[in-house]
Enzyme design. Structure first.
Site, PDB file in Angstrom:
ATOM      1  N   ASP A  39      37.614 -24.905  46.510  1.00 27.85           N
ATOM      2  CA  ASP A  39      38.904 -25.068  45.826  1.00 27.85           C
ATOM      3  C   ASP A  39      38.954 -26.391  45.066  1.00 27.85           C
ATOM      4  OD1 ASP A  39      39.660 -22.688  46.863  1.00 27.85           O
ATOM      5  OD2 ASP A  39      40.934 -23.520  48.442  1.00 27.85           O
ATOM      6  N   LYS A 126      28.663   5.784  50.555  1.00 28.48           N
ATOM      7  CA  LYS A 126      29.466   6.163  49.389  1.00 28.48           C
ATOM      8  C   LYS A 126      30.868   5.582  49.606  1.00 28.48           C
ATOM      9  CE  LYS A 126      30.501  10.131  46.482  1.00 28.48           C
ATOM     10  NZ  LYS A 126      31.870   9.782  46.223  1.00 28.48           N
ATOM     11  N   ARG A 147      35.715   5.736  34.804  1.00 26.99           N
ATOM     12  CA  ARG A 147      34.843   6.890  34.570  1.00 26.99           C
ATOM     13  C   ARG A 147      35.536   7.907  33.673  1.00 26.99           C
ATOM     14  NH1 ARG A 147      34.360  11.781  36.844  1.00 26.99           N
ATOM     15  NH2 ARG A 147      32.264  12.671  36.863  1.00 26.99           N
TER      16      ARG A 147
HETATM   17  O1  I6G Z   1      30.132   8.286  43.011  1.00 31.14           O
HETATM   18  C1  I6G Z   1      28.985   7.690  43.375  1.00 31.14           C
HETATM   19  C2  I6G Z   1      28.961   6.901  44.491  1.00 31.14           C
HETATM   20  C3  I6G Z   1      27.789   6.295  44.871  1.00 31.14           C
HETATM   21  C4  I6G Z   1      27.830   7.892  42.600  1.00 31.14           C
HETATM   22  C5  I6G Z   1      26.633   7.271  42.983  1.00 31.14           C
HETATM   23  C6  I6G Z   1      26.641   6.457  44.138  1.00 31.14           C
HETATM   24  O2  I6G Z   1      25.498   5.893  44.479  1.00 31.14           O
HETATM   25  C7  I6G Z   1      25.461   5.142  45.680  1.00 31.14           C
HETATM   26  N1  I6G Z   1      25.528   7.444  42.245  1.00 31.14           N
HETATM   27  C8  I6G Z   1      25.580   8.215  41.173  1.00 31.14           C
HETATM   28  C9  I6G Z   1      24.333   8.413  40.385  1.00 31.14           C
HETATM   29  C10 I6G Z   1      26.763   8.815  40.776  1.00 31.14           C
HETATM   30  N2  I6G Z   1      27.882   8.662  41.481  1.00 31.14           N
HETATM   31  C11 I6G Z   1      26.811   9.673  39.595  1.00 31.14           C
END
Ligand code: I6G
Length: 790
Positions: A39, A126, A147
């Site tokens: 900071d 994911k 997207r």
């Molecule tokens: O929606 C997504 C989440 C994670 C993804 C993805 C991903 O990779 C860890 N990778 C691709 C190629 C795409 N969607 C199209």
């Protein structure tokens, strides 16, 4: 003021230092300096940039604050479409995917004995967020986009710039001249909880889940709002690229990481479907403990040449798949709302649902918290609702699907009388004292007024009373308590102490031996500490910590019972609302009777005694006047009054002319003070509070703190970590009472650091600088040596 040349050099140095710290913090997860030092550097940079606005550049770490609101987002065409992924739900789906990949690559299939060639897959969680694209030209972030439909998204450049871990400029060298990075913007679970708490407090809209919160925050036309939200980014791949990149997916991610891009810490390489499935299971086991929500894991063929060979089918790559976890949210129908009565009489709505499987568990009830929540959700009986079950928390109704509302829905109504005992149900009131006035507003909780006459409250009160951290009576589980109450053997906690062998034996679960054991456990509980006893009483909002504070500071049940709410607010961490709860609990005639009975039936409190010096520590008359919240009398005014008149009575008696002579007390303040004390009830109450404070050992300390001659004069101390034997305020008061200054950060000038458990960077710095460090016990010993009560 440094000249422009020197300023430019210092600015460049600060930016590169801050970028390096950001990289270590966000990408490597290895913070290199304490937050306070970061900071300091940041503010130095900010100050220099304010002095030299011509030196501000868009990639400066200061340029993340958001800018003027837009009226709409522009459109962005994705040069390389942003595709979606195919899904696998079962193990077989994943094995089919692996088989298709092998066939597509013409690799030999495995035989019965597991032969064949294993394809290498990258594995990543994911994240449940929003896919975005970040475009870097010559290493500088030039555009951010959503997207959208995969071909066209929205231009959210100003918003992505506010996300702390999105690099505004790539690090190092060797990056492609044009590099489009793709990934997920998300909100961590703690960030989401904190945001919702903030929103609730400000009366704003809360979000149903971290994903909605991330989406709502990112798609703000006013990027200053985005900047105030705890968003994060995690990169998972690339789009358009002009330049060289490694020839494997993991190689690319590692290169991106080296250029400052945050990638998943869970990134792994797996060989073949079995290792992918093992990864899926291992992440699944840790799903709840991860800092962010995920809805599955993604497997990608690691070799880019293979990826090219496999290509795409419709809008999905043939070389990647998302293996999904069970959803945390499901739709179901709200069949009814029933009301439960808790220990403190709170009547809370519980949703009865058409049973639905959520993340593998059948859910048929969910919490609706309170009637404010019902109103906020706008939920009606018969609605289709979204149920969410995340972690250990009780399933919640998070949203109503209005499009599915049938015509015969019914409103949720709080009952007028308690569903258990029939007593009146009333809405709680919140007390706020401000500027001499007590204002009451409606609370979100409804309470049954039946207290222990209500079987639901009685059962819960007894379950709490006997629990391990309260009176610790073993052998009385929930079922046994229910029986004792239903059989009319126990109508208050005091009745436990008159129970006879014959009354218990023969009840379900009580044979001779267990009855004897229970009676022995009841007898053994007769000598609790004062803190345990206060906690066991089940005063609303009084947990173990507050009970300990009350016991330690006031040291007698009699004093706790008599304490005025304003007096209680002098205790650490006791606010006015809790103070009112405590006071009204002990004012209640029924509660007083139960306490008297408990004492008459043999409860002997163990550690009552003299008042603790902690309570008497540090109050001043000025602080007391300030606490009275008299309109227009602020701290400095209160100090002047205290110095001039020396006593509360002196201030009450001061006439207009006396008051006008008080330095810097303006006419408005003087008039307000007179008006306040001209009301006899105000003067009387102030005298009563002061008298009780004095009785409890608190005497006003001198207003002017002269430190000369005090044993620690000239010393600087730092408190860090959590202190367990006293509050930080008390430790600070002790030190200041001895003449020491208490500072917030450690430097070479620090005399001593008091470090409790959890101490982190300040302790490390003290060790680095060779500053003396004391733990809390050693601190108390040192204080005792100076004659300060501990
Ligand atoms: O929606 C997504 C989440 C994670 C993804 C993805 C991903 O990779 C860890 N990778 C691709 C190629 C795409 N969607 C199209």
């Amino acid at each position: 003021m440094p000249d422009a040349q020197a300023a430019a050099e210092r600015i460049a140095q600060l930016r590169s230092e801050l970028d390096a710290h950001n990289y270590r913090y966000h990408v490597l997860d290895e913070p290199s300096i304490p937050d306070a030092e970061y900071d300091r550097l940041f503010h130095e940079l900010k100050a220099l940039e304010t002095e030299h606005p011509q030196l501000v550049t868009p990639d400066s770490p200061t340029q993340r604050v958001g800018s003027l609101a837009l009226s709409a987002f522009g459109e962005v065409k994705h040069e390389v479409p942003m595709l979606s992924l195919g899904n696998a739900f079962e193990e077989d789906d994943l094995r089919d995917f692996d088989r298709r990949v092998r066939e597509g690559l013409d690799l030999p299939a495995g035989d019965l004995f597991g032969g064949g060639v294993d394809v290498e897959y990258s594995c990543e969680p994911k994240l449940d967020g929003l896919a975005v694209s970040l475009l870097y030209r010559d290493g500088l972030l030039v555009r951010g986009a959503t997207r959208g439909d995969g071909s066209t998204g929205e231009d959210i450049s100003v918003n992505v710039r506010t996300i702390r871990n999105v690099p505004l400029k790539l690090q190092g060298s060797g990056w492609p001249a044009v590099l489009e990075v793709r990934g997920e913007v998300f909100m961590s679970k703690t960030g989401f909880d904190a945001l919702n708490a903030r929103q609730l407090e400000a009366g704003g809209k809360t979000f149903a889940n971290p994903r909605n919160a991330a989406a709502g925050s990112l798609r703000q036309l006013d990027s200053k709002i985005t900047a105030s939200r705890p968003l994060e980014f995690c990169c998972y791949g690339v789009g358009q690229v002009q330049g060289e990149l490694p020839d494997s997916h993991i190689g690319i991610l590692e290169a991106l990481k080296g250029w400052g891009m945050p990638i998943s810490r869970e990134l792994k390489l797996a060989k073949g479907a079995d290792e992918c499935l093992a990864y899926y299971r291992s992440i699944g086991e840790r799903r709840e403990s991860l800092a962010y929500e995920i809805d599955g894991v993604v497997f990608k063929v690691n070799n880019l040449a293979y990826q090219r060979e496999l290509g795409f089918r419709a809008r999905e790559p043939r070389w990647a798949i998302a293996h999904k976890f069970p959803a945390l949210e499901e739709l179901t129908e709200l069949l009814d709302v029933e009301f439960q009565v808790g220990r403190t009489g709170a009547v809370t709505p519980v949703a009865r649902l058409k049973p639905v499987k959520v993340a593998g568990v059948t859910v048929s009830n969910a919490t609706l918290h309170n009637m404010d929540e019902v109103a906020r959700l706008g939920v009606m009986i018969g609605d289709t609702v979204i149920i969410r079950r995340a972690g250990d928390v009780i399933p919640q109704v998070v949203q109503v699907v209005l499009e599915r509302r049938p015509s015969d829905v019914r409103p949720v109504q709080i009952p007028e009388s308690c569903p258990v005992c029939g007593s009146h149900v009333e809405r709680t009131q919140l007390v706020k004292r401000s500027k001499g006035k007590e204002t009451f507003s409606e609370g979100s909780v409804y309470r049954c007024v039946g207290r222990l006459a209500c079987a639901a409250q009685l059962k819960q009160a007894i379950i709490h009373f006997v629990s391990r951290r309260a009176m610790d009576i073993e052998g009385l589980g929930e079922k046994s308590v229910e029986q004792l109450v239903d059989e009319g053997l126990v109508a208050s906690p005091a009745d436990l102490y008159t129970l006879q062998f014959e009354q218990i034996v023969g009840l379900e679960g009580f044979a001779e031996l267990s009855t004897k054991n229970l009676l022995a456990a009841i007898a053994d509980s007769r000598k609790p500490s004062l803190a345990r006893f206060i906690y066991a009483l089940g005063i609303p909002d009084v947990g173990e910590e507050t009970a300990k504070v009350l016991a330690r500071s006031l040291a007698s049940l009699e004093r706790v019972k008599r304490a005025l709410p304003e007096v209680l607010t002098y205790l650490p961490d006791v606010g006015l609302e809790v103070a009112h709860e405590i006071h009204s609990f002990f004012e209640d005639a029924h509660n007083r009777t139960v306490i008297e009975q408990l004492l008459a039936r043999g409860i002997e409190l163990q550690d009552e005694g003299e008042l603790h010096a902690e309570f008497a520590a540090c109050a001043t008359l000025a602080g007391f006047i300030d606490k009275l919240n008299i309109p227009f009398i602020a701290v400095t005014g209160a100090e002047k009054l205290a110095v001039k008149f020396g006593s509360l009575q002196g201030i009450i008696d001061a006439d207009w002319l006396d008051l006008r002579q008080v330095e810097r007390l303006n006419e408005k303040a003087a008039r307000s003070l007179r008006e306040f004390f001209d009301k006899p009830e105000n003067a009387e109450r102030a005298r009563r509070i002061e008298a009780q404070l004095h009785e409890f050992g608190m005497h006003w300390q001198s207003e002017k703190k002269t430190v000369e001659g005090l044993p620690l004069a000239g010393q600087t101390w730092v408190l860090t970590g959590s202190l367990e034997l006293m509050s930080r305020d008390v430790a600070k008061d002790k030190l200041e009472g001895l003449g020491a200054k208490v500072a917030g950060s450690v430097s070479a000038k620090t005399t001593c650091v008091v470090a409790g458990p959890g101490a982190g960077s300040k302790l490390a710095k003290a060790n680095e600088l060779g500053v003396q460090v004391l733990d809390e016990q050693a601190f108390l010993t040192a204080m005792a040596a100076y004659g300060v009560a501990t």
